[in-house]
Design a protein around this motif. Sequence first.
Motif, PDB file in Angstrom:
ATOM      1  N   PHE A 174       0.798  -1.222   0.000  1.00  0.00           N
ATOM      2  CA  PHE A 174       0.000   0.000   0.000  1.00  0.00           C
ATOM      3  C   PHE A 174       0.834   1.278   0.000  1.00  0.00           C
ATOM      4  N   GLU A 175       2.131   1.170   0.212  1.00  0.00           N
ATOM      5  CA  GLU A 175       2.969   2.343   0.434  1.00  0.00           C
ATOM      6  C   GLU A 175       2.893   3.376  -0.690  1.00  0.00           C
ATOM      7  N   ASN A 176       2.923   2.951  -1.933  1.00  0.00           N
ATOM      8  CA  ASN A 176       2.882   3.880  -3.059  1.00  0.00           C
ATOM      9  C   ASN A 176       1.552   3.821  -3.809  1.00  0.00           C
ATOM     10  N   ALA A 177       0.540   3.283  -3.166  1.00  0.00           N
ATOM     11  CA  ALA A 177      -0.771   3.148  -3.803  1.00  0.00           C
ATOM     12  C   ALA A 177      -1.418   4.516  -3.977  1.00  0.00           C
ATOM     13  N   GLY A 178      -2.150   4.654  -5.060  1.00  0.00           N
ATOM     14  CA  GLY A 178      -2.868   5.902  -5.291  1.00  0.00           C
ATOM     15  C   GLY A 178      -4.019   6.051  -4.320  1.00  0.00           C
ATOM     16  N   LYS A 179      -5.087   5.361  -4.572  1.00  0.00           N
ATOM     17  CA  LYS A 179      -6.269   5.432  -3.712  1.00  0.00           C
ATOM     18  C   LYS A 179      -6.565   4.067  -3.120  1.00  0.00           C
ATOM     19  N   LEU A 180      -6.917   4.108  -1.864  1.00  0.00           N
ATOM     20  CA  LEU A 180      -7.256   2.891  -1.147  1.00  0.00           C
ATOM     21  C   LEU A 180      -8.729   2.922  -0.767  1.00  0.00           C
ATOM     22  N   GLY A 181      -9.248   1.773  -0.490  1.00  0.00           N
ATOM     23  CA  GLY A 181     -10.617   1.692  -0.026  1.00  0.00           C
ATOM     24  C   GLY A 181     -10.856   0.364   0.662  1.00  0.00           C
ATOM     25  N   LEU A 182     -12.078   0.193   1.066  1.00  0.00           N
ATOM     26  CA  LEU A 182     -12.480  -1.069   1.681  1.00  0.00           C
ATOM     27  C   LEU A 182     -13.327  -1.844   0.689  1.00  0.00           C
ATOM     28  N   ARG A 183     -13.071  -3.142   0.630  1.00  0.00           N
ATOM     29  CA  ARG A 183     -13.763  -4.019  -0.301  1.00  0.00           C
ATOM     30  C   ARG A 183     -14.337  -5.200   0.480  1.00  0.00           C
ATOM     31  N   ASP A 184     -15.528  -5.637   0.116  1.00  0.00           N
ATOM     32  CA  ASP A 184     -16.157  -6.797   0.744  1.00  0.00           C
ATOM     33  C   ASP A 184     -15.458  -8.068   0.258  1.00  0.00           C
ATOM     34  N   LYS A 185     -15.108  -8.946   1.186  1.00  0.00           N
ATOM     35  CA  LYS A 185     -14.385 -10.179   0.853  1.00  0.00           C
ATOM     36  C   LYS A 185     -15.187 -11.115  -0.040  1.00  0.00           C
ATOM     37  N   GLU A 186     -16.479 -11.180   0.164  1.00  0.00           N
ATOM     38  CA  GLU A 186     -17.304 -12.131  -0.587  1.00  0.00           C
ATOM     39  C   GLU A 186     -17.706 -11.615  -1.961  1.00  0.00           C
ATOM     40  N   THR A 187     -18.103 -10.347  -2.049  1.00  0.00           N
ATOM     41  CA  THR A 187     -18.615  -9.805  -3.304  1.00  0.00           C
ATOM     42  C   THR A 187     -17.588  -8.982  -4.077  1.00  0.00           C
ATOM     43  N   ASN A 188     -16.497  -8.598  -3.426  1.00  0.00           N
ATOM     44  CA  ASN A 188     -15.478  -7.697  -3.987  1.00  0.00           C
ATOM     45  C   ASN A 188     -16.021  -6.297  -4.274  1.00  0.00           C
ATOM     46  N   LYS A 189     -17.209  -5.994  -3.771  1.00  0.00           N
ATOM     47  CA  LYS A 189     -17.814  -4.679  -3.944  1.00  0.00           C
ATOM     48  C   LYS A 189     -17.046  -3.649  -3.108  1.00  0.00           C
ATOM     49  N   VAL A 190     -16.824  -2.470  -3.687  1.00  0.00           N
ATOM     50  CA  VAL A 190     -16.165  -1.388  -2.968  1.00  0.00           C
ATOM     51  C   VAL A 190     -17.153  -0.810  -1.963  1.00  0.00           C
ATOM     52  N   LEU A 191     -16.785  -0.824  -0.700  1.00  0.00           N
ATOM     53  CA  LEU A 191     -17.639  -0.286   0.356  1.00  0.00           C
ATOM     54  C   LEU A 191     -17.385   1.194   0.588  1.00  0.00           C
ATOM     55  N   ALA A 192     -16.130   1.612   0.445  1.00  0.00           N
ATOM     56  CA  ALA A 192     -15.780   3.002   0.692  1.00  0.00           C
ATOM     57  C   ALA A 192     -14.443   3.317   0.042  1.00  0.00           C
ATOM     58  N   VAL A 193     -14.293   4.579  -0.356  1.00  0.00           N
ATOM     59  CA  VAL A 193     -13.024   5.079  -0.888  1.00  0.00           C
ATOM     60  C   VAL A 193     -12.392   5.933   0.201  1.00  0.00           C
ATOM     61  N   TYR A 194     -11.198   5.572   0.620  1.00  0.00           N
ATOM     62  CA  TYR A 194     -10.492   6.340   1.641  1.00  0.00           C
ATOM     63  C   TYR A 194     -10.025   7.653   1.004  1.00  0.00           C
ATOM     64  N   PRO A 195     -10.447   8.801   1.533  1.00  0.00           N
ATOM     65  CA  PRO A 195     -10.210  10.080   0.857  1.00  0.00           C
ATOM     66  C   PRO A 195      -8.841  10.723   1.102  1.00  0.00           C
ATOM     67  N   TYR A 196      -7.995  10.100   1.883  1.00  0.00           N
ATOM     68  CA  TYR A 196      -6.709  10.698   2.240  1.00  0.00           C
ATOM     69  C   TYR A 196      -5.551   9.845   1.729  1.00  0.00           C
TER      70      TYR A 196
END
Length: 75
Positions: A4-26
């Motif tokens: 994650f160190e040089n990643a652009g944008k991170l977020g949370l993803r559901d393990k079962e559906t792979n759906k993005v739950l949230a985009v971390y804004p910082y």
Amino acid sequence: MGEFENAGKLGLRDKETNKVLAVYPYKAEGTDAEINKIVRDWYYQQNCAAEDQLLTAYVDILTEQEIVSRKKFKG
């Protein structure tokens, strides 16, 4: 160097559906473990009822398309 160190944008993803739950804004800095905690803590602070979602979620690097799609859906 962590994943994650040089990643652009991170977020949370559901393990079962792979759906993005949230985009971390910082920009997240630190080790992968620190970043994982920071993003999960941020999500919990947004909505304490999300505690159950956090049990089946993981921090992931998001694509630009996922971020744009999420903004369109939200807004």
